[in-house]
Enzyme design. Structure first.
Site, PDB file in Angstrom:
ATOM      1  N   GLY A 174      -4.694   6.554  50.732  1.00 24.70           N
ATOM      2  CA  GLY A 174      -3.551   5.932  49.666  1.00 24.70           C
ATOM      3  C   GLY A 174      -2.636   6.855  50.010  1.00 24.70           C
ATOM      4  CG  ASP A 175      -2.797  10.822  48.371  1.00 29.83           C
ATOM      5  OD1 ASP A 175      -1.593  10.324  47.915  1.00 29.83           O
ATOM      6  OD2 ASP A 175      -3.166  11.765  47.234  1.00 29.83           O
ATOM      7  CG  LEU A 176      -5.851  11.147  53.916  1.00 30.23           C
ATOM      8  CD1 LEU A 176      -6.957  11.507  54.473  1.00 30.23           C
ATOM      9  CD2 LEU A 176      -4.749  12.690  53.811  1.00 30.23           C
TER      10      LEU A 176
END
Length: 399
Positions: A171-173
């Site tokens: 999700g972040d990456l």
């Protein structure tokens, strides 16, 4: 500097993971990335900083990895003087990236509409959980929120009653990677128009994009996919299998690979013509997987991988971190590199996966101390004298 983005100047206002990962990629590719952070430093500096197993001289694994190849300038953006100093820096750079929550850039006066008044060609990028508009855009979000809301958790694992997030923080990456694409797209467009623009990256949008063909399958059929572990919705055999000393995976995605597999495993039932095409194999998926599991359990990873690779069948070991980070192919590709604490101590970290034939320099400067480059940046970009910078420091505007 022999890197593709040499000369591109970026102000990095990011923290935690999604934004810093994106700016790290740009920095690795040669962008001059100026990390503008509060006088006390941005919050990621504290993560794991006191954990002796996951830090280097007070720099946690998060910070020392994500902030390589960046320069740090510490400015109090909440003061009028600090904000005016920041605007002068904006006039000298190409890109400003942040991952503040919705409304924060406007409240701080660092949004695109404000910054473009100081630099009409500025490109800004904001990475948020849900984007800059829409009925739910003000929700707070971190990695697992994006993974859950984006649908991916519902097909991960083996049990629909026990949703599982991806092992890496996709999700972040994903937000960071799409930010890089958006920024570079805006840079290319600026060569034609001469104008800047805002790049709006929603972590949710990125997760929906990565649903890709599976979302299309759902919209055609109306069926919700369900978690099937390491198997596949189409291909058979395509799964992980235990061996005597670990696990291997097979990815038989064409009928030719199936024909190559048969003499390796030597199962008489597999010679049935009904298995020569994907429909027949898919219909007997459980039988094929169970049979292969029994066969592969009779010997080691290396034994089976040698045979499968010799037959040109897509396969791999299920590596632990210690396996992959010491693999000869990974090391040959310089995907394990030395990164540094600013006081000189080194550790190992993943390298830059973008390999270019000509602008191919691979170098990694140390993650910075808070305000380590304040004097250098203000002197180089704004032509401030040492006396002027000292005065700002005495007033608590910079560090």
């Amino acid at each position: 500097m022999n890197k593709p983005l040499a000369g591109l100047k970026i102000i990095d206002l990011t923290h935690m993971l999604s934004g810093p990962y994106g700016s790290m990629i740009l920095s690795d590719m040669g962008a001059d990335t100026i990390k503008v952070e509060p006088l006390q430093g941005e919050g990621t500096r504290k993560l794991l900083a006191s954990d002796p197993n996951n830090s280097v001289d007070g720099f946690g694994a998060y910070f020392i990895t994500l902030n390589r190849n960046k320069r740090s300038v510490a400015i109090d953006l909440k003061s009028d003087e600090g904000k005016q100093l920041f605007y002068k820096l904006v006039a000298e750079v190409d890109v400003v990236i942040n991952n503040f929550g919705p409304g924060v850039p406007e409240r701080l006066g660092i949004d695109y509409d404000t910054l473009s008044q100081h630099n009409p060609s500025i490109i800004t990028c904001a990475v948020t959980g849900f984007g800059s508009d829409g009925p739910g855009h003000k929700r707070p979000a971190f990695d697992q929120v994006a993974q859950a809301f984006g649908g991916g958790m519902s097909i991960t694992g083996t049990d629909p009653k026990t949703p599982i997030r991806a092992g890496i923080p996709i999700g972040d990456l994903g937000g960071g990677m799409f930010a890089v694409m958006g920024i570079l797209g805006a840079v290319v467009e600026r060569y034609k128009s001469g104008k800047g623009q805002h790049v709006d990256i929603s972590m949710l949008d990125c997760q929906v994009s990565m649903l890709n063909y599976m979302a299309t399958m759902h919209m055609i059929s109306g069926d919700d996919p369900f978690p099937i572990g390491n198997g596949h919705f189409v291909h058979v055999p395509y799964n992980s299998y235990p061996t005597q000393d670990g696990h291997i995976i097979l990815a038989v995605i064409t009928d030719n690979f199936w024909q190559n597999l048969k003499p390796v495993v030597n199962v008489a039932q597999f010679d049935d013509a009904k298995y020569d095409g994907q429909p027949g194999r898919f219909a007997d998926k459980q039988f094929i997987d169970a049979t292969l599991a029994e066969i592969f359990a009779t010997n080691t990873n290396r034994y089976w991988l040698d045979k499968l690779e010799a037959a040109r069948i897509p396969c791999a070991p299920v590596n632990k971190f210690s396996d992959v980070l010491n693999d000869s192919q990974v090391r040959h590709r310089k995907m394990v590199v030395d990164i540094f604490h600013p006081d000189g101590k080194a550790t190992k970290a993943p390298g830059n996966p973008i390999k270019m034939s000509r602008t191919n320099e691979d170098s990694f400067s140390a993650a910075p101390h808070i305000g380590q480059h304040t004097d250098q940046v203000l002197g180089d970009l704004l032509n401030l004298s040492a006396e002027e910078i000292d005065k700002l420091r005495d007033q608590g505007i910079v560090k």
